[in-house]
Motif scaffolding. Structure first.
Motif, short mmCIF file in Angstrom:
data_model
loop_
_atom_site.label_atom_id
_atom_site.label_comp_id
_atom_site.label_asym_id
_atom_site.label_seq_id
_atom_site.Cartn_x
_atom_site.Cartn_y
_atom_site.Cartn_z
N LEU A 1 0.96 -1.11 -0.24
CA LEU A 1 -0.35 0.12 0.00
C LEU A 1 1.10 1.20 0.04
N PRO A 2 0.32 2.16 -0.63
CA PRO A 2 1.37 4.27 -0.82
C PRO A 2 1.02 4.52 0.40
N TYR A 3 1.48 3.91 1.07
CA TYR A 3 1.12 4.43 2.51
C TYR A 3 2.40 5.58 2.94
N ARG A 4 3.56 5.89 2.61
CA ARG A 4 4.66 6.47 2.94
C ARG A 4 4.67 7.28 1.73
N PHE A 5 4.88 8.62 2.66
CA PHE A 5 4.92 9.48 1.69
C PHE A 5 6.08 10.65 2.59
N TYR A 6 7.06 10.81 1.34
CA TYR A 6 8.81 11.86 1.36
C TYR A 6 8.66 13.35 0.65
N VAL A 7 9.73 13.82 0.59
CA VAL A 7 9.48 15.40 0.10
C VAL A 7 10.34 15.38 -0.93
#
Length: 200
Positions: free
Chosen positions: A183-189
């Motif tokens: 699942l694409p549950y990681r977010f980063y800049v």
DNA sequence: TCGTCGATCTACT
DNA sequence: GTAGATCGACGAG
């Protein structure tokens, strides 16, 4: 400036995770204020998420914190060495949590260097969840503390990232979670020096 | 009560 | 690139 209790009560933990990028996280431990803005987060989506400690409505002395009402910290020990800092969201019983994986330090950098035993400032000082907790002085004795307290809080200073500055991807270190690991549950800049693993 | 292993980091080769 | 650190939560029995 300090995020209100209401902010943490939303039921879309993924949206909050993404929105937290650019918010400022501060701790005041032993009279020293340290912190910076968040550049990497991961969502843990309650009892249906196999990667979460709360999967299957598993309530134990350790996990009970996640089931409480949003707006508090969930801190636990991993691999016997590292403390991990999460923000609990949504209402009581939902068990939503957001892992803070990386912070771009702005305040109290010298104090962080001492805590990390890192005389020369390197990006690794707050890259990765274990590092963030240690640099900010977070330990299990502030588990379940309120984010409205004067020990630990998050501020909005008007820093916002646009969608094309943010990348979403699968979470780290959760291979055991089966399908949920993808699942694409990681977010980063994108491109921030302090993101833990830019190439994934 | 015991055995397994984890939402990781660092240092060293 | 890979091993070692290091301990508590949890499930099996």
């Amino acid at each position: 400036m300090k995020l209100t209790e209401q902010y943490y009560l939303g039921n879309d933990v993924v949206a909050i995770s993404k929105n937290l990028l650019g918010k400022y996280l501060f701790t005041c431990i032993d009279g020293v204020t340290t912190g910076g803005y968040i550049v990497e987060t991961e969502s843990y989506n309650g009892i249906i998420d196999r990667a979460s400690h709360s999967y299957g409505n598993r309530r134990t002395p350790r996990t009970k914190t996640i089931f409480m009402q949003g707006g508090i910290a969930y801190v636990y020990l991993c691999y016997g060495i590292h403390e991990m800092f999460n923000i609990v969201t949504s209402v009581e019983g939902e068990a939503h949590a957001i892992l803070i994986r990386a912070v771009h330090p702005t305040d109290g950098i010298e104090a962080m260097q001492v805590r990390r035993n890192m005389p020369v400032l390197k990006p690794a000082i707050t890259a990765g969840p274990g590092s963030v907790a240690k640099a900010l002085g977070i330990s299990r004795n502030i588990n379940a503390i309120s984010l409205q307290s004067d020990t630990l809080w998050v501020e909005d200073r008007g820093l916002n990232f646009t969608d094309d500055q943010i990348t979403a991807g699968p979470r780290i270190g959760v291979d055991y979670a089966g399908e949920d690991a993808f699942l694409p549950y990681r977010f980063y800049v994108k491109g921030d020096t302090y993101v833990s693993k830019p190439n994934r």
